[in-house]
Every structure is written in structure tokens, then in C-alpha cells.
Design a protein around this motif. Structure first.
Motif: not given
Length: 228
Positions: A183-191
Motif C-alpha cells: 500500500i503506497a501513500i503519497t506524502p501530500l501537504f497536510n496529509r
């Protein structure tokens, strides 16, 4: 000032709990959990050149010095990144430090306790400040596969502070998952990613940050929480 009130109502917490129960590992992703304006001020503080120190861990020892690092074979190295030096700014009202203090304060601990249905406390934690800090990764840094399931550690929080981050820049958080389904999660701002480190499939790593990206660094807060 910090929490977005729309995201910690009783109804919101019920939805997050449903997601925790459905996901393996037990995790939930909450975008915009915090108010963005003060987080942008935090990011401005972190983007200053001073106040950072390289941190290196091997699988058999944390916080190794350069000599130990050079004598450790590459497969046995698992973390190289920069650690923010708390209280590194001389400003009397350092907003980055204020946010770290908030993340270990009563309001946020209560929110996490409700969400995970466990009583979180710093009562028996020798130095809570060691459990909450900022990190940054450049293209030469890495966080390889590891588990955060120390006894008594109930919740891990990751909050990303990367403006205009694109999927092709790398830096994804990747959970091992189950049955080889990562499971990959992109490091977006305010995530914000909250997870149970003892749940099946919770081992994780960070994909490499691509060289030549718009931002030199991938910024995040990491915070670990403990029960009594």
C-alpha cells in the motif's frame, strides 16, 4: 488553532474507526486534519538551512556515528535522514516547536485515544520529546523496511508538509500489507497517516525521493504514542 474542527467530530471519528477496522494494516489517511495556514508557517521554519542534523540507524543500533556507519554493510543500514533540532531557533515563539508541543498535548492525545480506543499517555514515557519530531529526506537519504511495534507503542502518526508534491517525485510511504499487496501513500501537504504499528502488514518503508525534484526535501512529522 491546529485541529480542523470538521475532522474530529463524533461522526468523523466513527468513519475513521470503520476505516481502521477495514484496513490491513490498521491505518487511516486523513487529509486536512489540521488547519493549513499555521502548517504553512511551520514549513517556512523548516525550510531554513540551519537546525538540521543527519541521523543514521542500523538494524542493530540506533544513532550510530560516522565510523560505525562506514563499517556497517549497506544491507544492514536502514535509516539515513535529517532530524530537526528541537529548540534550534532563537525566536521566542517558534511555531514549529509549538506544533510539536501540541501533538503531545491533552487535546490531541484525547483525539487519538478516542480513535484507537486506547488510553494514550506520556506518564511513563521517559522523554516524550524524543517521540515527536520533524524529519526531512533528500535524494541521497532513505528509510528502509522496518517495524515500529515497540512494546506499549499503540499509535504512529505521520504528517506530511510537502507543498505541490507530485506522484513522480517519489517519497511514498509504503506498507508491506498482506499477501504481497503493498500500500503506497503519497506524502501530500497536510496529509496525516495514523496506524497501529502492531497490526499485521504494518512494516513499512519510504520510496526514494527522486533527484532533481521541485523541492530538495521531503518533510514530515513523525510521532509515536504509548499506552500506560
Amino acid at each position: 488553532m491546529w485541529l480542523n474542527p470538521a475532522y474530529f467530530t463524533d461522526d468523523a471519528v466513527r468513519i475513521y474507526r470503520q476505516q481502521l477496522l477495514q484496513h490491513k494494516p490498521r491505518y487511516v489517511v486523513i487529509d486536512q486534519l489540521f488547519n493549513s495556514s499555521p502548517l504553512e508557517q511551520v514549513l517556512q521554519q523548516l525550510q531554513l538551512d540551519h537546525g538540521w542534523q543527519t541521523q543514521k540507524h542500523t538494524y542493530d543500533k540506533l544513532y550510530v556515528n560516522d565510523k560505525k556507519w562506514q563499517n556497517t554493510p549497506e544491507p544492514e543500514r536502514f535509516v539515513k535522514r535529517d532530524l530537526w533540532l528541537r529548540n534550534s531557533s532563537t525566536a521566542p515563539n517558534n511555531i514549529a516547536q509549538q506544533f510539536l508541543d501540541y501533538l503531545r498535548g491533552e487535546e490531541f492525545l484525547k483525539f487519538l485515544s478516542r480513535l484507537f480506543k486506547v488510553q494514550l499517555t506520556d506518564k511513563n514515557v521517559a522523554d516524550p520529546a524524543l517521540n515527536t519530531n520533524y524529519f526531512r529526506l533528500g535524494s541521497s537519504d532513505f528509510v528502509h523496511q522496518h517495524a515500529d511495534d515497540s512494546p506499549g507503542r499503540e499509535v504512529c502518526m505521520l504528517l506530511y508538509l510537502n507543498k505541490d508534491w507530485q506522484a513522480d517525485q517519489g517519497g511514498d510511504l509504503v506498507f508491506q500489507g498482506q499477501h504481497n499487496q503493498t500500500i503506497a501513500i503519497t506524502p501530500l501537504f497536510n496529509r496525516c497517516v495514523l496506524f497501529d504499528p502492531a497490526s499485521a502488514g504494518a512494516e513499512h518503508w519510504v520510496n526514494a525521493v527522486k533527484a532533481g525534484t521541485t523541492s530538495c526535501y521531503r518533510y514530515n512529522v513523525t510521532s509515536w504514542y504509548w499506552s500506560e
